[in-house]
Design a protein around this motif. Structure first.
Motif, PDB file in Angstrom:
ATOM      1  N   TYR A 309    -110.049   4.364 -64.502  1.00  0.00           N
ATOM      2  CA  TYR A 309    -109.878   4.255 -65.955  1.00  0.00           C
ATOM      3  C   TYR A 309    -111.231   4.624 -66.543  1.00  0.00           C
ATOM      4  O   TYR A 309    -112.024   3.777 -66.939  1.00  0.00           O
ATOM      5  CB  TYR A 309    -109.460   2.844 -66.354  1.00  0.00           C
ATOM      6  N   LEU A 310    -111.500   5.925 -66.598  1.00  0.00           N
ATOM      7  CA  LEU A 310    -112.821   6.430 -66.938  1.00  0.00           C
ATOM      8  C   LEU A 310    -112.749   7.312 -68.175  1.00  0.00           C
ATOM      9  O   LEU A 310    -112.595   6.857 -69.281  1.00  0.00           O
ATOM     10  CB  LEU A 310    -113.411   7.166 -65.729  1.00  0.00           C
ATOM     11  N   PHE A 322    -113.089  13.667 -54.592  1.00  0.00           N
ATOM     12  CA  PHE A 322    -111.640  13.730 -54.395  1.00  0.00           C
ATOM     13  C   PHE A 322    -111.285  14.757 -53.322  1.00  0.00           C
ATOM     14  O   PHE A 322    -110.367  14.544 -52.522  1.00  0.00           O
ATOM     15  CB  PHE A 322    -110.939  14.108 -55.705  1.00  0.00           C
ATOM     16  N   ASP A 323    -111.998  15.868 -53.307  1.00  0.00           N
ATOM     17  CA  ASP A 323    -111.707  16.929 -52.329  1.00  0.00           C
ATOM     18  C   ASP A 323    -111.999  16.473 -50.902  1.00  0.00           C
ATOM     19  O   ASP A 323    -111.474  17.064 -49.941  1.00  0.00           O
ATOM     20  CB  ASP A 323    -112.513  18.185 -52.660  1.00  0.00           C
ATOM     21  N   ALA A 324    -112.837  15.453 -50.750  1.00  0.00           N
ATOM     22  CA  ALA A 324    -113.160  14.939 -49.409  1.00  0.00           C
ATOM     23  C   ALA A 324    -112.139  13.920 -48.920  1.00  0.00           C
ATOM     24  O   ALA A 324    -112.227  13.467 -47.770  1.00  0.00           O
ATOM     25  CB  ALA A 324    -114.552  14.305 -49.427  1.00  0.00           C
ATOM     26  N   MET A 325    -111.161  13.561 -49.740  1.00  0.00           N
ATOM     27  CA  MET A 325    -110.160  12.582 -49.324  1.00  0.00           C
ATOM     28  C   MET A 325    -109.176  13.208 -48.348  1.00  0.00           C
ATOM     29  O   MET A 325    -108.915  14.410 -48.384  1.00  0.00           O
ATOM     30  CB  MET A 325    -109.414  12.043 -50.556  1.00  0.00           C
ATOM     31  N   LYS A 326    -108.602  12.394 -47.481  1.00  0.00           N
ATOM     32  CA  LYS A 326    -107.671  12.904 -46.486  1.00  0.00           C
ATOM     33  C   LYS A 326    -106.354  13.313 -47.134  1.00  0.00           C
ATOM     34  O   LYS A 326    -105.965  12.762 -48.182  1.00  0.00           O
ATOM     35  CB  LYS A 326    -107.427  11.842 -45.405  1.00  0.00           C
ATOM     36  N   PRO A 327    -105.650  14.273 -46.565  1.00  0.00           N
ATOM     37  CA  PRO A 327    -104.378  14.732 -47.146  1.00  0.00           C
ATOM     38  C   PRO A 327    -103.381  13.579 -47.283  1.00  0.00           C
ATOM     39  O   PRO A 327    -103.291  12.711 -46.408  1.00  0.00           O
ATOM     40  CB  PRO A 327    -103.888  15.766 -46.129  1.00  0.00           C
ATOM     41  N   GLY A 328    -102.644  13.601 -48.391  1.00  0.00           N
ATOM     42  CA  GLY A 328    -101.643  12.567 -48.637  1.00  0.00           C
ATOM     43  C   GLY A 328    -102.161  11.358 -49.375  1.00  0.00           C
ATOM     44  O   GLY A 328    -101.387  10.461 -49.729  1.00  0.00           O
ATOM     45  N   SER A 329    -103.461  11.319 -49.644  1.00  0.00           N
ATOM     46  CA  SER A 329    -104.011  10.217 -50.440  1.00  0.00           C
ATOM     47  C   SER A 329    -103.578  10.374 -51.891  1.00  0.00           C
ATOM     48  O   SER A 329    -103.305  11.479 -52.352  1.00  0.00           O
ATOM     49  CB  SER A 329    -105.535  10.203 -50.341  1.00  0.00           C
ATOM     50  N   ARG A 330    -103.530   9.266 -52.607  1.00  0.00           N
ATOM     51  CA  ARG A 330    -103.070   9.293 -53.994  1.00  0.00           C
ATOM     52  C   ARG A 330    -104.201   8.890 -54.944  1.00  0.00           C
ATOM     53  O   ARG A 330    -104.993   7.992 -54.630  1.00  0.00           O
ATOM     54  CB  ARG A 330    -101.884   8.338 -54.210  1.00  0.00           C
ATOM     55  N   ILE A 331    -104.244   9.561 -56.080  1.00  0.00           N
ATOM     56  CA  ILE A 331    -105.211   9.258 -57.134  1.00  0.00           C
ATOM     57  C   ILE A 331    -104.413   8.937 -58.390  1.00  0.00           C
ATOM     58  O   ILE A 331    -103.527   9.700 -58.782  1.00  0.00           O
ATOM     59  CB  ILE A 331    -106.152  10.452 -57.396  1.00  0.00           C
ATOM     60  N   LEU A 332    -104.726   7.806 -59.018  1.00  0.00           N
ATOM     61  CA  LEU A 332    -104.016   7.396 -60.232  1.00  0.00           C
ATOM     62  C   LEU A 332    -105.033   7.118 -61.325  1.00  0.00           C
ATOM     63  O   LEU A 332    -106.012   6.389 -61.106  1.00  0.00           O
ATOM     64  CB  LEU A 332    -103.169   6.152 -59.978  1.00  0.00           C
ATOM     65  N   SER A 333    -104.802   7.693 -62.492  1.00  0.00           N
ATOM     66  CA  SER A 333    -105.724   7.537 -63.612  1.00  0.00           C
ATOM     67  C   SER A 333    -104.987   6.998 -64.834  1.00  0.00           C
ATOM     68  O   SER A 333    -103.941   7.521 -65.215  1.00  0.00           O
ATOM     69  CB  SER A 333    -106.390   8.868 -63.960  1.00  0.00           C
ATOM     70  N   HIS A 334    -105.556   5.973 -65.423  1.00  0.00           N
ATOM     71  CA  HIS A 334    -105.038   5.385 -66.658  1.00  0.00           C
ATOM     72  C   HIS A 334    -105.551   6.198 -67.837  1.00  0.00           C
ATOM     73  O   HIS A 334    -106.757   6.287 -68.076  1.00  0.00           O
ATOM     74  CB  HIS A 334    -105.495   3.928 -66.734  1.00  0.00           C
ATOM     75  N   ASP A 335    -104.641   6.827 -68.541  1.00  0.00           N
ATOM     76  CA  ASP A 335    -104.868   7.514 -69.821  1.00  0.00           C
ATOM     77  C   ASP A 335    -105.548   8.879 -69.751  1.00  0.00           C
ATOM     78  O   ASP A 335    -105.370   9.683 -70.656  1.00  0.00           O
ATOM     79  CB  ASP A 335    -105.662   6.639 -70.795  1.00  0.00           C
ATOM     80  N   PHE A 336    -106.335   9.165 -68.708  1.00  0.00           N
ATOM     81  CA  PHE A 336    -107.123  10.389 -68.732  1.00  0.00           C
ATOM     82  C   PHE A 336    -106.789  11.304 -67.560  1.00  0.00           C
ATOM     83  O   PHE A 336    -106.796  10.892 -66.395  1.00  0.00           O
ATOM     84  CB  PHE A 336    -108.620  10.069 -68.743  1.00  0.00           C
ATOM     85  N   ASP A 337    -106.534  12.561 -67.890  1.00  0.00           N
ATOM     86  CA  ASP A 337    -106.233  13.595 -66.910  1.00  0.00           C
ATOM     87  C   ASP A 337    -107.499  13.991 -66.158  1.00  0.00           C
ATOM     88  O   ASP A 337    -108.611  13.615 -66.533  1.00  0.00           O
ATOM     89  CB  ASP A 337    -105.659  14.808 -67.660  1.00  0.00           C
ATOM     90  N   ILE A 338    -107.334  14.765 -65.090  1.00  0.00           N
ATOM     91  CA  ILE A 338    -108.459  15.439 -64.437  1.00  0.00           C
ATOM     92  C   ILE A 338    -108.415  16.884 -64.899  1.00  0.00           C
ATOM     93  O   ILE A 338    -107.497  17.624 -64.521  1.00  0.00           O
ATOM     94  CB  ILE A 338    -108.375  15.379 -62.901  1.00  0.00           C
TER      95      ILE A 338
END
Length: 373
Positions: A309-310, A322-338
Motif C-alpha cells: 500500500y505505497l 519483483f523480477d527476482a521473485m520465483k515464478p507463480g508468486s503473487r503481488i497485491l497492491s491496495h489502490d495503486f497500479d504498477i
C-alpha cells in the motif's frame, strides 16, 4: 484670418492627441477583450474543488516566501490563489478555461481585497510560459500533468511543483504526502512535491514520516486486507511479505487466518515496536517477523506473496525486486497500479464504516508482463 489659423492648428493638435489616446486606450481594451472572448476548447477535465485542508497542506509543502510568484493551473474558484495571497503574502496567478469559474474567482479575489495580489486569466494551460513561476500548483489529472512536462521542465532551478493526487510524468517527487481516509469524508488525498530540476532514476522518495520512509503511514482497512489475502490464495506453507507493514495488521492476519509465515519491512521505529507488541499479544512471534529497514533493500526471492500500500512511483521502483521473485508468486497492491505492468485481476472493495471510499486491489502473478508502449 491670420489669428484663426493658429487657433485651428491648436484645435487640430488637441483632437489628434485625443484621438491618439482614445486609440491607445481602445487598443489596450480591445487586446484584453479579444483575449477574453477568444475561442477556447472545452476544459479537459470537469472541475472538482480541492478540499480546503488539502489546499493548506499543498501550500505548506510549497515552502512559500513572501516574494514568490505562484501559478495555479486550472485555478477553478480561486481558492488556492486566495489562500496563498492571504496567508503567505505572495503574488498569485490563476489560469482557468471555464469563463464562469474565471468570473467567480475574480469576484472572490475582489471581495478579499486582493486585486493587487491575485490575477485570474482565461487561458489554455498547455500554451503557457511558466518560466517566471517560483511555485506551480496542480489539481488536474495524470494525463494533463504528463502533457505539461515540457513546460514544467522549463521552470527555473529551485522552483517547486505541488500536485494534488497525480504524479508529474515519471519524475521522482521529493516528498509524497498521503492523508488518512477519515479526512474529508473518507477519501484519501496524495500530494506530490517536486523541486526543479526534476529527478529521474531510482532515487528514494524523501520523507513525510521518519527517516527515509517513502510515504506516511495510512492503515489498510481490515476488509481490504482480508480481501487482499483471500485473493492471494495463501497456503499454510507459504511466506507473505508486507512492504511498509505499518502496525502489522496484514502480517497478523496472514499468520492467524492462513497459517502462513509473514515478514514485514517497516522503516518507522515507532510502528515497528507497535507491530511487534501486537504480534506477541496474538501469540504469533514464531510465525511473524518485522524488520526495521528500507523496503527497497528487501530480498523478495523467498516470498510467495507480497502485499503493498505505497504509491505508483514506489511500486515502479520495486520492479527489480519483483523480477527476482520465483515464478507463480503473487503481488497485491491496495489502490495503486504498477506503471507499465499488465495486471491479472482488479477487484473493487467498499470497506464501509468510516472508510467511505471504494478501494481497488490489483493482483499480478510473476513473472510480470510488461505493457507494450
Amino acid at each position: 484670418m491670420n489669428r484663426l489659423l493658429p487657433r485651428l492648428a491648436f484645435i487640430a493638435a488637441v483632437l489628434a492627441a485625443a484621438g491618439f489616446f482614445a486609440y491607445s486606450g481602445w487598443r489596450d481594451y480591445a487586446s484584453q477583450t479579444l483575449t477574453e472572448t477568444a475561442e477556447y476548447k472545452a476544459p479537459d477535465i470537469p472541475y472538482t474543488p480541492t478540499p480546503e485542508i488539502v489546499v493548506e497542506r499543498m501550500l505548506d509543502a510549497a515552502r512559500l516566501d513572501r516574494g514568490d510568484l505562484l501559478y495555479d493551473l486550472g485555478s477553478g474558484d480561486g481558492r488556492i490563489l486566495i489562500k496563498a495571497a492571504l496567508t503567505y503574502g505572495v503574488k498569485a496567478e490563476g489560469y482557468e478555461l471555464d469563463p464562469d469559474l474565471v468570473e467567480r474567482s475574480r469576484a472572490a479575489a475582489r471581495a478579499a481585497g486582493l486585486d493587487e495580489k491575485v490575477t485570474i486569466l482565461r487561458r489554455d494551460i498547455l500554451t503557457l510560459d511558466l518560466s517566471d513561476a517560483d511555485v506551480v500548483t496542480l489539481s488536474l489529472s495524470r494525463d494533463l500533468n504528463r502533457k505539461l512536462v515540457p513546460q514544467l521542465l522549463a521552470l527555473k532551478p529551485g522552483a517547486r511543483i505541488v500536485s494534488h493526487d497525480h504524479a508529474v510524468g515519471d519524475y521522482v517527487p521529493d516528498k509524497l504526502i498521503r492523508f488518512a481516509p477519515e479526512v474529508q469524508g473518507g477519501r484519501e488525498h496524495l500530494i506530490y512535491v517536486y523541486t526543479v530540476p526534476l529527478r529521474t532514476g531510482d532515487d528514494a522518495t524523501a520523507v513525510d514520516r521518519p527517516a527515509k520512509a517513502g510515504i506516511n503511514f495510512v492503515p489498510t482497512p481490515e476488509p481490504v486486507a482480508e480481501e487482499m489475502l483471500g485473493l492471494a490464495r495463501i497456503m499454510p506453507h507459504e511466506t507473505v511479505y508486507d512492504l511498509g507493514s505499518g502496525d502489522g495488521r496484514i502480517l497478523i492476519a496472514a499468520a492467524a487466518e492462513y497459517g502462513a509465515k509473514a515478514v514485514g519491512y517497516e522503516i518507522d521505529a515507532r510502528l515497528v515496536e507497535e507491530s511487534r507488541k501486537r504480534i506477541a499479544a496474538a501469540g504469533l512471534a514464531d510465525r511473524v517477523e518485522v524488520r526495521e529497514g528500507n523496503l527497497f533493500e528487501a530480498d523478495l526471492s523467498q516470498a510467495d506473496v507480497v502485499t503493498l500500500y505505497l504509491s505508483p512511483t514506489m511500486n515502479a521502483k520495486l520492479l527489480p525486486q519483483f523480477d527476482a521473485m520465483k515464478p507463480g508468486s503473487r503481488i497485491l497492491s491496495h489502490d495503486f497500479d504498477i506503471p507499465g505492468i499488465k495486471h491479472q485481476t482488479v477487484v473493487k472493495v467498499t470497506p464501509g464504516g468510516a472508510y467511505k471510499r471504494e478501494r481497488t486491489i490489483y493482483l499480478w502473478t510473476t513473472p510480470l508482463e510488461r505493457v507494450a508502449n
